[in-house]
Design a protein around this motif. Structure first.
Motif, PDB file in Angstrom:
ATOM      1  N   ARG A   1       0.824  -1.215   0.000  1.00  0.00           N
ATOM      2  CA  ARG A   1       0.000   0.000   0.000  1.00  0.00           C
ATOM      3  C   ARG A   1       0.857   1.263   0.000  1.00  0.00           C
ATOM      4  O   ARG A   1       0.532   2.235  -0.677  1.00  0.00           O
ATOM      5  CB  ARG A   1      -0.910   0.018   1.229  1.00  0.00           C
ATOM      6  CG  ARG A   1      -2.027  -0.971   1.155  1.00  0.00           C
ATOM      7  CD  ARG A   1      -2.734  -1.135   2.454  1.00  0.00           C
ATOM      8  NE  ARG A   1      -3.450   0.064   2.824  1.00  0.00           N
ATOM      9  CZ  ARG A   1      -3.992   0.256   4.009  1.00  0.00           C
ATOM     10  NH1 ARG A   1      -3.877  -0.657   4.945  1.00  0.00           N
ATOM     11  NH2 ARG A   1      -4.658   1.346   4.274  1.00  0.00           N
ATOM     12  N   LYS A   2       1.925   1.226   0.763  1.00  0.00           N
ATOM     13  CA  LYS A   2       2.784   2.403   0.925  1.00  0.00           C
ATOM     14  C   LYS A   2       3.326   2.909  -0.411  1.00  0.00           C
ATOM     15  O   LYS A   2       3.535   4.094  -0.601  1.00  0.00           O
ATOM     16  CB  LYS A   2       3.939   2.033   1.862  1.00  0.00           C
ATOM     17  CG  LYS A   2       4.740   3.185   2.354  1.00  0.00           C
ATOM     18  CD  LYS A   2       5.862   2.819   3.336  1.00  0.00           C
ATOM     19  CE  LYS A   2       5.857   1.454   3.916  1.00  0.00           C
ATOM     20  NZ  LYS A   2       6.964   1.178   4.830  1.00  0.00           N
ATOM     21  N   ARG A   3       3.523   2.008  -1.361  1.00  0.00           N
ATOM     22  CA  ARG A   3       4.137   2.358  -2.645  1.00  0.00           C
ATOM     23  C   ARG A   3       3.135   2.459  -3.787  1.00  0.00           C
ATOM     24  O   ARG A   3       3.495   2.793  -4.905  1.00  0.00           O
ATOM     25  CB  ARG A   3       5.174   1.292  -3.010  1.00  0.00           C
ATOM     26  CG  ARG A   3       6.338   1.289  -2.061  1.00  0.00           C
ATOM     27  CD  ARG A   3       6.983  -0.075  -1.977  1.00  0.00           C
ATOM     28  NE  ARG A   3       8.171  -0.012  -1.161  1.00  0.00           N
ATOM     29  CZ  ARG A   3       8.172  -0.114   0.165  1.00  0.00           C
ATOM     30  NH1 ARG A   3       7.045  -0.280   0.826  1.00  0.00           N
ATOM     31  NH2 ARG A   3       9.298  -0.028   0.844  1.00  0.00           N
ATOM     32  N   PHE A   4       1.895   2.166  -3.497  1.00  0.00           N
ATOM     33  CA  PHE A   4       0.930   2.010  -4.572  1.00  0.00           C
ATOM     34  C   PHE A   4       0.749   3.265  -5.428  1.00  0.00           C
ATOM     35  O   PHE A   4       0.575   3.177  -6.640  1.00  0.00           O
ATOM     36  CB  PHE A   4      -0.418   1.525  -4.042  1.00  0.00           C
ATOM     37  CG  PHE A   4      -1.370   1.176  -5.138  1.00  0.00           C
ATOM     38  CD1 PHE A   4      -1.137   0.079  -5.949  1.00  0.00           C
ATOM     39  CD2 PHE A   4      -2.473   1.969  -5.396  1.00  0.00           C
ATOM     40  CE1 PHE A   4      -1.986  -0.236  -6.994  1.00  0.00           C
ATOM     41  CE2 PHE A   4      -3.330   1.660  -6.440  1.00  0.00           C
ATOM     42  CZ  PHE A   4      -3.089   0.557  -7.239  1.00  0.00           C
ATOM     43  N   LYS A   5       0.795   4.426  -4.828  1.00  0.00           N
ATOM     44  CA  LYS A   5       0.603   5.664  -5.596  1.00  0.00           C
ATOM     45  C   LYS A   5       1.670   5.840  -6.676  1.00  0.00           C
ATOM     46  O   LYS A   5       1.449   6.561  -7.644  1.00  0.00           O
ATOM     47  CB  LYS A   5       0.595   6.876  -4.670  1.00  0.00           C
ATOM     48  CG  LYS A   5      -0.635   6.940  -3.796  1.00  0.00           C
ATOM     49  CD  LYS A   5      -0.620   8.147  -2.886  1.00  0.00           C
ATOM     50  CE  LYS A   5      -1.837   8.152  -1.976  1.00  0.00           C
ATOM     51  NZ  LYS A   5      -1.836   9.292  -1.066  1.00  0.00           N
ATOM     52  N   LEU A   6       2.805   5.176  -6.526  1.00  0.00           N
ATOM     53  CA  LEU A   6       3.869   5.269  -7.535  1.00  0.00           C
ATOM     54  C   LEU A   6       3.500   4.572  -8.847  1.00  0.00           C
ATOM     55  O   LEU A   6       4.072   4.893  -9.895  1.00  0.00           O
ATOM     56  CB  LEU A   6       5.172   4.652  -6.999  1.00  0.00           C
ATOM     57  CG  LEU A   6       5.800   5.330  -5.789  1.00  0.00           C
ATOM     58  CD1 LEU A   6       6.958   4.487  -5.259  1.00  0.00           C
ATOM     59  CD2 LEU A   6       6.257   6.731  -6.144  1.00  0.00           C
ATOM     60  N   ILE A   7       2.568   3.633  -8.796  1.00  0.00           N
ATOM     61  CA  ILE A   7       2.246   2.846  -9.999  1.00  0.00           C
ATOM     62  C   ILE A   7       0.770   2.848 -10.359  1.00  0.00           C
ATOM     63  O   ILE A   7       0.397   2.316 -11.402  1.00  0.00           O
ATOM     64  CB  ILE A   7       2.713   1.381  -9.849  1.00  0.00           C
ATOM     65  CG1 ILE A   7       1.954   0.685  -8.729  1.00  0.00           C
ATOM     66  CG2 ILE A   7       4.215   1.293  -9.659  1.00  0.00           C
ATOM     67  CD1 ILE A   7       2.006  -0.823  -8.784  1.00  0.00           C
TER      68      ILE A   7
ATOM     69  N   CYS B   1      -5.489  -5.709  -2.807  1.00  0.00           N
ATOM     70  CA  CYS B   1      -4.298  -4.892  -3.036  1.00  0.00           C
ATOM     71  C   CYS B   1      -3.400  -5.538  -4.083  1.00  0.00           C
ATOM     72  O   CYS B   1      -2.900  -4.864  -4.994  1.00  0.00           O
ATOM     73  CB  CYS B   1      -3.545  -4.692  -1.727  1.00  0.00           C
ATOM     74  SG  CYS B   1      -2.157  -3.548  -1.846  1.00  0.00           S
ATOM     75  N   SER B   2      -3.221  -6.833  -3.994  1.00  0.00           N
ATOM     76  CA  SER B   2      -2.389  -7.558  -4.961  1.00  0.00           C
ATOM     77  C   SER B   2      -2.959  -7.430  -6.368  1.00  0.00           C
ATOM     78  O   SER B   2      -2.210  -7.222  -7.328  1.00  0.00           O
ATOM     79  CB  SER B   2      -2.281  -9.030  -4.577  1.00  0.00           C
ATOM     80  OG  SER B   2      -1.650  -9.177  -3.326  1.00  0.00           O
TER      81      SER B   2
END
Length: 150
Positions: free
Chosen positions: A102-108, A135-136
């Motif tokens: 979740r922490k990195r999701f905004k990057l992709i 999430c996956s």
């Protein structure tokens, strides 16, 4: 070649066609409970799929770049999300896995709708399996898993 490469080959073959990948993403996003026919090892296969996509993303930049999913891949390969640790009943490791994704999701993220979906996922024990699946699915879809495979 070792058993890890053998597992990767089996996984690549299983998800080799666009239709099977599309169905997987749709089932994950819905949080389907029977996506793996109640296979108790569902998370291991899902982590393998994600790991192979993150490995590809590390090479082509689709993992979010610096601070992206290559860090989660490193944690994954370091067994930080394994549920067999004696002091963990699986809840903490799944929660850590979910939060690292979740922490990195905004990057992709493909869309704002996906960002909202992923950020609103529950970390509560009763919801954790479904949250990890959703999430996956969003991560895989945002990394073009349907189109590119693994």
């Amino acid at each position: 070649m070792g058993s890890g490469h053998d597992c990767a080959m089996i996984c690549r073959n299983k998800w080799s066609d666009i239709q099977s990948r599309k169905e997987l993403i749709q089932s994950l996003i819905r949080g389907d409970e029977n996506i793996y026919d109640f296979d108790p090892e569902w998370l291991d296969e899902l982590k393998l799929i994600l790991g192979l996509c993150w490995q590809r993303g590390r090479r082509d930049g689709s993992d979010g770049g610096i601070g992206g999913y290559s860090e989660v891949l490193d944690n994954l390969s370091g067994c930080q999300y394994e549920t067999f640790v004696p002091c963990d009943d699986g809840v903490a490791s799944k929660r850590n896995f979910l939060n690292d994704m979740r922490k990195r999701f905004k990057l992709i993220a493909k869309s704002q709708e996906y960002i909202g979906l992923v950020m609103d996922l529950s970390e509560e024990e009763d919801d954790l399996d479904i949250s990890v699946k959703i999430c996956s699915g969003a991560v895989l879809d945002s990394m073009n898993f349907i189109e590119w495979g693994i």
